[in-house]
Design a protein around this motif. Structure first.
Motif, PDB file in Angstrom:
ATOM      1  N   ASP A 181       0.814  -1.187   0.038  1.00 15.13           N
ATOM      2  CA  ASP A 181       0.032  -0.086  -0.164  1.00 15.13           C
ATOM      3  C   ASP A 181       0.884   0.970   0.144  1.00 15.13           C
ATOM      4  O   ASP A 181       0.504   2.274  -0.748  1.00 15.13           O
ATOM      5  N   ALA A 182       1.990   1.285   0.736  1.00 12.45           N
ATOM      6  CA  ALA A 182       2.829   2.288   0.890  1.00 12.45           C
ATOM      7  C   ALA A 182       3.647   2.424  -0.627  1.00 12.45           C
ATOM      8  O   ALA A 182       3.794   3.700  -0.837  1.00 12.45           O
ATOM      9  N   TRP A 183       4.027   1.538  -0.957  1.00 11.00           N
ATOM     10  CA  TRP A 183       4.785   1.232  -2.473  1.00 11.00           C
ATOM     11  C   TRP A 183       3.752   2.170  -3.457  1.00 11.00           C
ATOM     12  O   TRP A 183       3.986   3.027  -4.356  1.00 11.00           O
ATOM     13  N   PHE A 184       2.676   1.819  -3.376  1.00  6.68           N
ATOM     14  CA  PHE A 184       1.260   2.340  -4.411  1.00  6.68           C
ATOM     15  C   PHE A 184       1.199   3.875  -4.093  1.00  6.68           C
ATOM     16  O   PHE A 184       1.701   4.806  -5.203  1.00  6.68           O
ATOM     17  N   LEU A 185       1.414   4.475  -3.139  1.00  6.06           N
ATOM     18  CA  LEU A 185       1.409   5.743  -2.717  1.00  6.06           C
ATOM     19  C   LEU A 185       3.043   6.431  -3.244  1.00  6.06           C
ATOM     20  O   LEU A 185       2.884   7.720  -3.624  1.00  6.06           O
ATOM     21  N   SER A 186       4.015   5.847  -3.189  1.00  8.97           N
ATOM     22  CA  SER A 186       5.455   6.179  -3.330  1.00  8.97           C
ATOM     23  C   SER A 186       5.367   6.310  -4.947  1.00  8.97           C
ATOM     24  O   SER A 186       6.128   7.354  -5.236  1.00  8.97           O
ATOM     25  N   PHE A 187       4.762   5.409  -5.837  1.00 10.33           N
ATOM     26  CA  PHE A 187       4.977   5.580  -7.041  1.00 10.33           C
ATOM     27  C   PHE A 187       4.126   6.717  -7.383  1.00 10.33           C
ATOM     28  O   PHE A 187       4.762   7.271  -8.534  1.00 10.33           O
ATOM     29  N   LEU A 188       3.275   6.984  -6.830  1.00 14.89           N
ATOM     30  CA  LEU A 188       2.513   8.333  -7.285  1.00 14.89           C
ATOM     31  C   LEU A 188       3.380   9.700  -7.185  1.00 14.89           C
ATOM     32  O   LEU A 188       3.173  10.670  -7.921  1.00 14.89           O
ATOM     33  N   VAL A 189       4.506   9.511  -6.425  1.00 15.33           N
ATOM     34  CA  VAL A 189       5.403  10.716  -6.214  1.00 15.33           C
ATOM     35  C   VAL A 189       6.686  10.519  -6.765  1.00 15.33           C
ATOM     36  O   VAL A 189       7.733  11.399  -6.878  1.00 15.33           O
ATOM     37  N   ASP A 190       6.995   9.107  -7.045  1.00 10.47           N
ATOM     38  CA  ASP A 190       8.237   8.933  -7.483  1.00 10.47           C
ATOM     39  C   ASP A 190       8.309   7.771  -8.487  1.00 10.47           C
ATOM     40  O   ASP A 190       8.402   6.587  -8.270  1.00 10.47           O
ATOM     41  N   ALA A 191       8.343   8.019  -9.819  1.00  4.38           N
ATOM     42  CA  ALA A 191       7.971   7.069 -10.787  1.00  4.38           C
ATOM     43  C   ALA A 191       9.380   6.103 -10.944  1.00  4.38           C
ATOM     44  O   ALA A 191       9.231   4.979 -11.419  1.00  4.38           O
ATOM     45  N   LYS A 192      10.289   6.487 -10.353  1.00  3.95           N
ATOM     46  CA  LYS A 192      11.593   5.653 -10.332  1.00  3.95           C
ATOM     47  C   LYS A 192      11.316   4.340  -9.953  1.00  3.95           C
ATOM     48  O   LYS A 192      11.918   3.257 -10.111  1.00  3.95           O
ATOM     49  N   ILE A 193      10.439   4.407  -8.695  1.00  6.45           N
ATOM     50  CA  ILE A 193      10.335   2.878  -8.221  1.00  6.45           C
ATOM     51  C   ILE A 193       9.448   2.142  -9.046  1.00  6.45           C
ATOM     52  O   ILE A 193       9.306   0.882  -8.487  1.00  6.45           O
ATOM     53  N   GLY A 194       8.998   2.716 -10.106  1.00 10.64           N
ATOM     54  CA  GLY A 194       7.927   1.730 -10.912  1.00 10.64           C
ATOM     55  C   GLY A 194       8.413   0.490 -11.191  1.00 10.64           C
ATOM     56  O   GLY A 194       7.741  -0.545 -11.218  1.00 10.64           O
ATOM     57  N   GLN A 195       9.866   0.385 -11.580  1.00  9.99           N
ATOM     58  CA  GLN A 195      10.353  -1.114 -11.965  1.00  9.99           C
ATOM     59  C   GLN A 195      10.311  -2.286 -10.876  1.00  9.99           C
ATOM     60  O   GLN A 195       9.814  -3.138 -11.219  1.00  9.99           O
ATOM     61  N   SER A 196      10.628  -1.835  -9.921  1.00 14.17           N
ATOM     62  CA  SER A 196      10.355  -2.631  -8.729  1.00 14.17           C
ATOM     63  C   SER A 196       8.754  -3.025  -8.158  1.00 14.17           C
ATOM     64  O   SER A 196       8.673  -4.090  -8.140  1.00 14.17           O
ATOM     65  N   TRP A 197       8.231  -1.880  -8.183  1.00 12.28           N
ATOM     66  CA  TRP A 197       6.872  -2.095  -7.855  1.00 12.28           C
ATOM     67  C   TRP A 197       5.931  -2.876  -8.951  1.00 12.28           C
ATOM     68  O   TRP A 197       5.219  -3.788  -8.604  1.00 12.28           O
ATOM     69  N   LEU A 198       6.333  -2.682 -10.268  1.00 16.45           N
ATOM     70  CA  LEU A 198       5.546  -3.608 -11.209  1.00 16.45           C
ATOM     71  C   LEU A 198       5.938  -4.897 -11.098  1.00 16.45           C
ATOM     72  O   LEU A 198       5.068  -5.754 -11.253  1.00 16.45           O
ATOM     73  N   ARG A 199       7.242  -5.313 -10.813  1.00 18.25           N
ATOM     74  CA  ARG A 199       7.789  -6.551 -10.891  1.00 18.25           C
ATOM     75  C   ARG A 199       6.925  -7.340  -9.579  1.00 18.25           C
ATOM     76  O   ARG A 199       6.962  -8.360  -9.607  1.00 18.25           O
ATOM     77  N   TYR A 200       6.728  -6.511  -8.670  1.00 21.30           N
ATOM     78  CA  TYR A 200       6.277  -7.510  -7.225  1.00 21.30           C
ATOM     79  C   TYR A 200       4.601  -7.304  -7.082  1.00 21.30           C
ATOM     80  O   TYR A 200       4.038  -7.052  -6.203  1.00 21.30           O
ATOM     81  N   GLY A 201       4.114  -6.888  -8.440  1.00 20.68           N
ATOM     82  CA  GLY A 201       2.555  -7.014  -8.381  1.00 20.68           C
ATOM     83  C   GLY A 201       1.575  -5.619  -8.623  1.00 20.68           C
ATOM     84  O   GLY A 201       0.728  -5.542  -8.777  1.00 20.68           O
ATOM     85  N   GLY A 202       2.601  -4.759  -8.820  1.00 23.88           N
ATOM     86  CA  GLY A 202       1.889  -3.110  -9.164  1.00 23.88           C
ATOM     87  C   GLY A 202       1.399  -3.212 -10.445  1.00 23.88           C
ATOM     88  O   GLY A 202       0.270  -2.441 -10.692  1.00 23.88           O
ATOM     89  N   ASP A 203       1.934  -4.167 -11.328  1.00 19.79           N
ATOM     90  CA  ASP A 203       1.017  -4.058 -12.714  1.00 19.79           C
ATOM     91  C   ASP A 203      -0.176  -4.551 -12.627  1.00 19.79           C
ATOM     92  O   ASP A 203      -1.232  -3.983 -13.317  1.00 19.79           O
ATOM     93  N   ALA A 204      -0.528  -5.497 -11.653  1.00 17.39           N
ATOM     94  CA  ALA A 204      -1.866  -5.511 -11.649  1.00 17.39           C
ATOM     95  C   ALA A 204      -2.835  -4.512 -10.932  1.00 17.39           C
ATOM     96  O   ALA A 204      -3.921  -4.464 -11.357  1.00 17.39           O
ATOM     97  N   THR A 205      -2.348  -4.009 -10.054  1.00 16.69           N
ATOM     98  CA  THR A 205      -2.991  -2.806  -9.342  1.00 16.69           C
ATOM     99  C   THR A 205      -3.438  -1.884 -10.769  1.00 16.69           C
ATOM    100  O   THR A 205      -4.434  -1.246 -10.830  1.00 16.69           O
ATOM    101  N   LEU A 206      -2.218  -1.390 -11.701  1.00 14.09           N
ATOM    102  CA  LEU A 206      -2.615  -0.622 -12.744  1.00 14.09           C
ATOM    103  C   LEU A 206      -3.622  -1.053 -13.392  1.00 14.09           C
ATOM    104  O   LEU A 206      -4.504  -0.336 -13.752  1.00 14.09           O
ATOM    105  N   HIS A 207      -3.709  -2.350 -13.779  1.00 20.49           N
ATOM    106  CA  HIS A 207      -4.671  -2.701 -14.495  1.00 20.49           C
ATOM    107  C   HIS A 207      -5.954  -2.807 -14.084  1.00 20.49           C
ATOM    108  O   HIS A 207      -7.180  -2.486 -14.502  1.00 20.49           O
ATOM    109  N   SER A 208      -6.078  -2.921 -12.601  1.00 19.35           N
ATOM    110  CA  SER A 208      -7.377  -2.665 -12.012  1.00 19.35           C
ATOM    111  C   SER A 208      -7.924  -1.174 -12.114  1.00 19.35           C
ATOM    112  O   SER A 208      -8.938  -1.271 -11.908  1.00 19.35           O
TER     113      SER A 208
END
Ligand SMILES: [Mn+2]
Length: 252
Positions: free
Chosen positions: A88-115
């Motif tokens: 949940d914290a990662w989700f909020l961080s991504f909204l202010v720091d796109a650089k973390i996108g690579q790790s977030w997407l790899r650990y399931g953030g891709d599914a959140t984006l799809h949702s």
């Protein structure tokens, strides 16, 4: 155990604590029903508190729907405590720091984006790509979801129990724990045999079954993969579990 005696919840209160949901709205709905049924058997007048140990989003297909349901349809007659997980914290961080996108997407953030209807497409590793996803997500996330995520608590304490997403660093006072540890710790917490002054109820680390040790209760049974979403029920000095159907994980 705390100080050589069983941990207790104050009389007249029943706690239901649910593990990592990770976008599995289907299992959350099933667990909510199970809890409603279970609570019919409580002594009338018992105060009921539902604690979610965090990781509402990522991996499962329905992160956005999970947040909708929690916001719009909380269980009637239950107090609710929503704790923050590292995802949940990662989700909020991504909204202010796109650089973390690579790790977030790899650990399931891709599914959140799809949702949220954000098309991930071919994952690339350039910043521009993640900035595009970030901008699209910011546009599509309802303000209610952001308010919910920003309002999540880090810990909840009642009686001899402490509820927190990942755990605590042994032998450091609760108020001095680092937020990183509370959201991410595994060892040395998981195998620490010592009396920690509280029994810690946590998710974050997937175990094949809900786990009871003398100083912790682990309730992450990997729902997003196994279909088994677990809940611990604490009343006075009793501990019992509710689990949705699903294949328990093989022992590792
Ligand atoms: Mn998790």
């Amino acid at each position: 155990m705390v100080g050589g005696r069983p941990a207790r919840i104050p009389p007249g209160i029943c706690i239901y604590a649910i593990g990592d949901i990770h976008g599995r709205a289907d299992l959350m709905i099933e667990m909510h029903r199970t809890i409603m049924e279970d609570s019919q058997d409580l002594t009338p007048g018992t105060e009921k508190i539902l604690v979610y140990v965090g990781d509402f989003v990522d991996r499962g297909l329905e992160s956005s729907h999970v947040l909708d349901l929690l916001i719009e349809e909380p269980l009637p007659d239950f107090g609710a405590v929503y704790l923050v997980g590292n995802h949940d914290a990662w989700f909020l961080s991504f909204l202010v720091d796109a650089k973390i996108g690579q790790s977030w997407l790899r650990y399931g953030g891709d599914a959140t984006l799809h949702s949220y209807g954000v098309r991930v497409g071919m994952v690339r590793d350039d910043l521009q790509y993640f900035e595009r996803l970030q901008a699209e997500l910011a546009e599509k996330v309802p303000p209610e979801h952001l308010a919910f995520l920003r309002g999540l608590e880090v810990t909840f304490q009642i009686g001899d129990y402490l509820f927190v997403h990942a755990g605590i660093r042994p032998h450091i006072p609760i108020e001095q724990q680092s937020p990183d540890d509370l959201l991410w710790i595994r060892e040395p917490f998981l195998s620490c045999p010592d009396d920690l002054g509280v029994v810690v109820v946590h998710g974050h680390t997937v175990e094949a079954q809900p786990t009871i040790r003398n100083n912790r209760i682990g309730i992450d049974t990997g729902a997003c993969w196994t279909g088994a979403l677990s809940c611990v029920v604490l009343e006075e000095d009793t501990i019992r579990f509710l689990t949705t159907g699903g294949q328990p994980m093989a022992e590792r």
